[in-house]
Design a protein around this motif. Structure first.
Motif, PDB file in Angstrom:
ATOM      1  N   CYS A  69      -2.011 -28.545 -50.995  1.00 37.30           N
ATOM      2  CA  CYS A  69      -2.397 -29.950 -51.062  1.00 37.30           C
ATOM      3  C   CYS A  69      -3.889 -30.135 -51.305  1.00 37.30           C
ATOM      4  O   CYS A  69      -4.294 -31.079 -51.983  1.00 37.30           O
ATOM      5  CB  CYS A  69      -1.963 -30.658 -49.775  1.00 37.30           C
ATOM      6  SG  CYS A  69      -0.162 -30.569 -49.554  1.00 37.30           S
TER       7      CYS A  69
ATOM      8  N   ASN B 295      -4.267 -39.788 -47.254  1.00 34.79           N
ATOM      9  CA  ASN B 295      -4.618 -41.193 -47.478  1.00 34.79           C
ATOM     10  C   ASN B 295      -4.873 -41.883 -46.137  1.00 34.79           C
ATOM     11  O   ASN B 295      -4.780 -41.258 -45.067  1.00 34.79           O
ATOM     12  CB  ASN B 295      -3.544 -41.906 -48.312  1.00 34.79           C
ATOM     13  CG  ASN B 295      -2.184 -41.924 -47.633  1.00 34.79           C
ATOM     14  OD1 ASN B 295      -2.078 -41.975 -46.415  1.00 34.79           O
ATOM     15  ND2 ASN B 295      -1.133 -41.872 -48.443  1.00 34.79           N
TER      16      ASN B 295
ATOM     17  N   CYS C  79      -0.104 -37.311 -47.011  1.00 29.50           N
ATOM     18  CA  CYS C  79      -0.709 -36.544 -48.096  1.00 29.50           C
ATOM     19  C   CYS C  79      -0.410 -37.203 -49.440  1.00 29.50           C
ATOM     20  O   CYS C  79       0.730 -37.589 -49.708  1.00 29.50           O
ATOM     21  CB  CYS C  79      -0.150 -35.124 -48.065  1.00 29.50           C
ATOM     22  SG  CYS C  79      -0.799 -34.046 -49.355  1.00 29.50           S
ATOM     23  N   ASP C  80      -1.435 -37.310 -50.272  1.00 31.80           N
ATOM     24  CA  ASP C  80      -1.264 -37.868 -51.617  1.00 31.80           C
ATOM     25  C   ASP C  80      -0.554 -36.892 -52.561  1.00 31.80           C
ATOM     26  O   ASP C  80      -0.069 -37.304 -53.615  1.00 31.80           O
ATOM     27  CB  ASP C  80      -2.622 -38.259 -52.210  1.00 31.80           C
ATOM     28  CG  ASP C  80      -3.201 -39.501 -51.562  1.00 31.80           C
ATOM     29  OD1 ASP C  80      -2.420 -40.365 -51.117  1.00 31.80           O
ATOM     30  OD2 ASP C  80      -4.445 -39.608 -51.493  1.00 31.80           O
ATOM     31  N   LYS C  81      -0.494 -35.614 -52.206  1.00 33.50           N
ATOM     32  CA  LYS C  81       0.146 -34.607 -53.063  1.00 33.50           C
ATOM     33  C   LYS C  81       1.640 -34.460 -52.765  1.00 33.50           C
ATOM     34  O   LYS C  81       2.455 -34.435 -53.667  1.00 33.50           O
ATOM     35  CB  LYS C  81      -0.536 -33.243 -52.887  1.00 33.50           C
ATOM     36  CG  LYS C  81      -1.990 -33.236 -53.243  1.00 33.50           C
ATOM     37  CD  LYS C  81      -2.179 -33.116 -54.711  1.00 33.50           C
ATOM     38  CE  LYS C  81      -3.674 -32.990 -54.994  1.00 33.50           C
ATOM     39  NZ  LYS C  81      -3.960 -32.798 -56.378  1.00 33.50           N
TER      40      LYS C  81
ATOM     41  N   PHE D   7       3.222 -36.144 -49.877  1.00 33.91           N
ATOM     42  CA  PHE D   7       3.673 -37.339 -49.157  1.00 33.91           C
ATOM     43  C   PHE D   7       4.107 -37.074 -47.708  1.00 33.91           C
ATOM     44  O   PHE D   7       4.620 -37.968 -47.060  1.00 33.91           O
ATOM     45  CB  PHE D   7       4.777 -38.084 -49.928  1.00 33.91           C
ATOM     46  CG  PHE D   7       4.394 -38.341 -51.349  1.00 33.91           C
ATOM     47  CD1 PHE D   7       3.393 -39.257 -51.662  1.00 33.91           C
ATOM     48  CD2 PHE D   7       5.013 -37.648 -52.380  1.00 33.91           C
ATOM     49  CE1 PHE D   7       3.026 -39.483 -52.980  1.00 33.91           C
ATOM     50  CE2 PHE D   7       4.649 -37.866 -53.699  1.00 33.91           C
ATOM     51  CZ  PHE D   7       3.653 -38.785 -54.001  1.00 33.91           C
TER      52      PHE D   7
END
Length: 150
Positions: A65, A91, A96-98, A100
């Motif tokens: 990530c 976020n 996680c933005d990669k 989720f």
């Protein structure tokens, strides 16, 4: 009929047993990373492989990530560290933005695992093979091996 030669033919199934002696496995090399890496530990972001001659389970963290994380003071291999919520991959909701997943399912690692294949002799098959092979036949096979390699 399969066999070394007509003088010492193999019994039915012996060729399969001989083939089972030589196995191929997955080995791993540990490669230290210059900076910690943030990885996801959720089951959907990992892969378990059987490695080594003993075929032990090894977890591979396939979701990287944040490949180079600059957060300090976080122990490697520990999940649910609230400080990972400040990782650049997370976020404002703590996800996680990669991948989720929540930051609590993430951790730092300080190494990568590199796979390689290797060959080995299966000890159980060898033990069975040796116990079902006469001394005379063993000596013949040994002589055959020595004669062909000299």
């Amino acid at each position: 009929s399969s066999g070394i030669n007509a003088e010492w033919p193999l019994r039915p199934g012996a060729a399969d047993l001989m083939a089972s002696l030589n196995q191929t496995g997955i080995g791993v090399r540990r490669i230290d990373l210059p900076r910690p890496r943030t990885v996801c530990t959720d089951k959907s972001c990992t892969e378990v492989k059987l490695v080594g001659k003993e075929r032990t389970q090894q977890i591979f963290y396939t979701q990287h990530c944040h490949p180079t994380c600059y957060l300090d003071g976080i122990s490697a291999g520990v999940t649910n560290d609230f400080r990972l919520a400040r990782c650049a991959a997370m976020n404002s909701n703590g996800s996680c933005d990669k991948c989720f997943h929540h930051y609590s399912q993430h951790m730092h690692v300080t190494y990568d695992l590199e796979e390689y294949t290797f060959s080995f002799v299966d000890d159980e098959a060898k033990k069975y093979f040796d116990s079902h092979t006469t001394e005379k036949r063993k000596k013949y096979r040994l002589r055959l091996c020595v004669d062909t390699t000299a």
